[in-house]
Design a protein around this motif. Structure first.
Motif, PDB file in Angstrom:
ATOM      1  N   MET A   1     -38.756  15.821 -31.318  1.00 57.36           N
ATOM      2  CA  MET A   1     -39.207  16.685 -30.271  1.00 57.36           C
ATOM      3  C   MET A   1     -38.362  17.960 -30.279  1.00 57.36           C
ATOM      4  O   MET A   1     -37.149  17.900 -30.418  1.00 57.36           O
ATOM      5  CB  MET A   1     -39.072  15.968 -28.939  1.00 57.36           C
ATOM      6  N   THR A   2     -38.989  19.088 -30.151  1.00 55.61           N
ATOM      7  CA  THR A   2     -38.269  20.356 -30.146  1.00 55.61           C
ATOM      8  C   THR A   2     -38.051  20.832 -28.723  1.00 55.61           C
ATOM      9  O   THR A   2     -38.772  20.475 -27.810  1.00 55.61           O
ATOM     10  CB  THR A   2     -39.055  21.424 -30.931  1.00 55.61           C
ATOM     11  N   ARG A   3     -37.046  21.655 -28.564  1.00 61.01           N
ATOM     12  CA  ARG A   3     -36.775  22.233 -27.256  1.00 61.01           C
ATOM     13  C   ARG A   3     -37.851  23.259 -26.922  1.00 61.01           C
ATOM     14  O   ARG A   3     -38.409  23.882 -27.821  1.00 61.01           O
ATOM     15  CB  ARG A   3     -35.405  22.900 -27.251  1.00 61.01           C
ATOM     16  N   PRO A   4     -38.119  23.463 -25.664  1.00 64.63           N
ATOM     17  CA  PRO A   4     -39.110  24.472 -25.283  1.00 64.63           C
ATOM     18  C   PRO A   4     -38.680  25.853 -25.751  1.00 64.63           C
ATOM     19  O   PRO A   4     -37.516  26.226 -25.654  1.00 64.63           O
ATOM     20  CB  PRO A   4     -39.138  24.406 -23.747  1.00 64.63           C
ATOM     21  N   GLY A   5     -39.601  26.588 -26.296  1.00 63.06           N
ATOM     22  CA  GLY A   5     -39.316  27.947 -26.746  1.00 63.06           C
ATOM     23  C   GLY A   5     -38.788  28.040 -28.167  1.00 63.06           C
ATOM     24  O   GLY A   5     -38.530  29.119 -28.658  1.00 63.06           O
ATOM     25  N   THR A   6     -38.574  26.904 -28.832  1.00 59.14           N
ATOM     26  CA  THR A   6     -38.114  26.943 -30.223  1.00 59.14           C
ATOM     27  C   THR A   6     -39.158  26.288 -31.102  1.00 59.14           C
ATOM     28  O   THR A   6     -39.759  25.284 -30.728  1.00 59.14           O
ATOM     29  CB  THR A   6     -36.766  26.208 -30.404  1.00 59.14           C
ATOM     30  N   ALA A   7     -39.366  26.863 -32.244  1.00 60.57           N
ATOM     31  CA  ALA A   7     -40.331  26.295 -33.188  1.00 60.57           C
ATOM     32  C   ALA A   7     -39.611  25.386 -34.168  1.00 60.57           C
ATOM     33  O   ALA A   7     -38.438  25.584 -34.470  1.00 60.57           O
ATOM     34  CB  ALA A   7     -41.034  27.422 -33.935  1.00 60.57           C
ATOM     35  N   ALA A   8     -40.318  24.403 -34.653  1.00 60.96           N
ATOM     36  CA  ALA A   8     -39.743  23.524 -35.670  1.00 60.96           C
ATOM     37  C   ALA A   8     -39.571  24.327 -36.951  1.00 60.96           C
ATOM     38  O   ALA A   8     -40.401  25.151 -37.316  1.00 60.96           O
ATOM     39  CB  ALA A   8     -40.658  22.329 -35.907  1.00 60.96           C
ATOM     40  N   ARG A   9     -38.481  24.107 -37.629  1.00 59.11           N
ATOM     41  CA  ARG A   9     -38.188  24.849 -38.848  1.00 59.11           C
ATOM     42  C   ARG A   9     -39.006  24.292 -39.993  1.00 59.11           C
ATOM     43  O   ARG A   9     -38.974  23.108 -40.292  1.00 59.11           O
ATOM     44  CB  ARG A   9     -36.703  24.735 -39.180  1.00 59.11           C
ATOM     45  N   ASP A  10     -39.747  25.166 -40.646  1.00 60.43           N
ATOM     46  CA  ASP A  10     -40.494  24.785 -41.829  1.00 60.43           C
ATOM     47  C   ASP A  10     -39.901  25.553 -43.004  1.00 60.43           C
ATOM     48  O   ASP A  10     -40.196  26.723 -43.219  1.00 60.43           O
ATOM     49  CB  ASP A  10     -41.980  25.118 -41.670  1.00 60.43           C
ATOM     50  N   ALA A  11     -39.028  24.899 -43.722  1.00 58.26           N
ATOM     51  CA  ALA A  11     -38.332  25.572 -44.817  1.00 58.26           C
ATOM     52  C   ALA A  11     -39.219  25.751 -46.037  1.00 58.26           C
ATOM     53  O   ALA A  11     -38.903  26.529 -46.925  1.00 58.26           O
ATOM     54  CB  ALA A  11     -37.089  24.786 -45.195  1.00 58.26           C
ATOM     55  N   GLY A  12     -40.311  25.033 -46.094  1.00 67.01           N
ATOM     56  CA  GLY A  12     -41.181  25.144 -47.255  1.00 67.01           C
ATOM     57  C   GLY A  12     -40.465  24.682 -48.519  1.00 67.01           C
ATOM     58  O   GLY A  12     -39.792  23.659 -48.530  1.00 67.01           O
ATOM     59  N   LEU A  13     -40.609  25.456 -49.559  1.00 66.25           N
ATOM     60  CA  LEU A  13     -39.996  25.095 -50.834  1.00 66.25           C
ATOM     61  C   LEU A  13     -38.646  25.773 -51.059  1.00 66.25           C
ATOM     62  O   LEU A  13     -38.059  25.627 -52.124  1.00 66.25           O
ATOM     63  CB  LEU A  13     -40.944  25.464 -51.975  1.00 66.25           C
ATOM     64  N   GLN A  14     -38.160  26.502 -50.074  1.00 70.19           N
ATOM     65  CA  GLN A  14     -36.914  27.239 -50.246  1.00 70.19           C
ATOM     66  C   GLN A  14     -35.734  26.343 -50.625  1.00 70.19           C
ATOM     67  O   GLN A  14     -34.995  26.667 -51.550  1.00 70.19           O
ATOM     68  CB  GLN A  14     -36.610  28.049 -48.984  1.00 70.19           C
ATOM     69  N   PRO A  15     -35.499  25.187 -49.965  1.00 64.39           N
ATOM     70  CA  PRO A  15     -34.373  24.343 -50.394  1.00 64.39           C
ATOM     71  C   PRO A  15     -34.511  23.862 -51.840  1.00 64.39           C
ATOM     72  O   PRO A  15     -33.529  23.809 -52.571  1.00 64.39           O
ATOM     73  CB  PRO A  15     -34.410  23.170 -49.416  1.00 64.39           C
ATOM     74  N   GLU A  16     -35.740  23.558 -52.267  1.00 68.83           N
ATOM     75  CA  GLU A  16     -35.919  23.114 -53.647  1.00 68.83           C
ATOM     76  C   GLU A  16     -35.644  24.250 -54.627  1.00 68.83           C
ATOM     77  O   GLU A  16     -35.026  24.047 -55.667  1.00 68.83           O
ATOM     78  CB  GLU A  16     -37.332  22.581 -53.862  1.00 68.83           C
ATOM     79  N   ARG A  17     -36.083  25.460 -54.298  1.00 69.34           N
ATOM     80  CA  ARG A  17     -35.809  26.612 -55.168  1.00 69.34           C
ATOM     81  C   ARG A  17     -34.313  26.865 -55.270  1.00 69.34           C
ATOM     82  O   ARG A  17     -33.794  27.174 -56.337  1.00 69.34           O
ATOM     83  CB  ARG A  17     -36.521  27.861 -54.633  1.00 69.34           C
ATOM     84  N   THR A  18     -33.618  26.714 -54.145  1.00 65.62           N
ATOM     85  CA  THR A  18     -32.171  26.918 -54.157  1.00 65.62           C
ATOM     86  C   THR A  18     -31.479  25.846 -54.993  1.00 65.62           C
ATOM     87  O   THR A  18     -30.564  26.144 -55.764  1.00 65.62           O
ATOM     88  CB  THR A  18     -31.621  26.911 -52.712  1.00 65.62           C
ATOM     89  N   ARG A  19     -31.920  24.594 -54.864  1.00 67.92           N
ATOM     90  CA  ARG A  19     -31.359  23.512 -55.705  1.00 67.92           C
ATOM     91  C   ARG A  19     -31.581  23.810 -57.178  1.00 67.92           C
ATOM     92  O   ARG A  19     -30.683  23.643 -58.001  1.00 67.92           O
ATOM     93  CB  ARG A  19     -31.999  22.173 -55.346  1.00 67.92           C
ATOM     94  N   LEU A  20     -32.784  24.252 -57.516  1.00 64.46           N
ATOM     95  CA  LEU A  20     -33.076  24.576 -58.919  1.00 64.46           C
ATOM     96  C   LEU A  20     -32.223  25.749 -59.411  1.00 64.46           C
ATOM     97  O   LEU A  20     -31.788  25.766 -60.567  1.00 64.46           O
ATOM     98  CB  LEU A  20     -34.563  24.872 -59.097  1.00 64.46           C
TER      99      LEU A  20
END
Length: 106
Positions: A1-20
């Motif tokens: 559950m997220t706090r009111p007024g904050t969106a859930a973080r959707d990192a997408g593929l960014q962490p995988e690109r950084t790992r690569l």
């Protein structure tokens, strides 16, 4: 559950690109270290060459430790921010290996 007024973080593929990217950098660092070691050990075996080869190996191991630590951190759902010390260590190892590679070639 997220706090009111904050969106859930959707990192997408960014962490995988950084790992690569960290893996590619580790591979490039390994190739540089192996070539510098090979060139340093092809000489006469003088104490200076052995010391240089030992320093190259030590710096390479230090970079591997920093890189693999960061790769493991990026596997988390919410990876921590890269600290200044880790970033400085990675840069120092990369620059030191580049300097050793240039001195071995010349």
């Amino acid at each position: 559950m997220t706090r009111p007024g904050t969106a859930a973080r959707d990192a997408g593929l960014q962490p995988e690109r950084t790992r690569l990217a960290w893996r590619r950098t580790t591979l490039a660092c390994s190739v540089t270290a192996v070539l510098a070691l090979r060139q340093a050990l092809r000489g006469t075996g003088s104490p200076l060459e052995v010391t240089g080869a030992s320093l190259i190996a030590l710096i390479w191991v230090a970079f591997l430790w920093v890189a693999h630590r960061r790769i493991r951190q990026l596997a988390a759902a919410r990876p921590p921010v890269l600290s200044h010390g880790v970033a400085a260590g990675a840069v120092a190892c990369t620059v030191a290996l580049a300097v050793f590679a240039m001195t071995v070639i010349v």
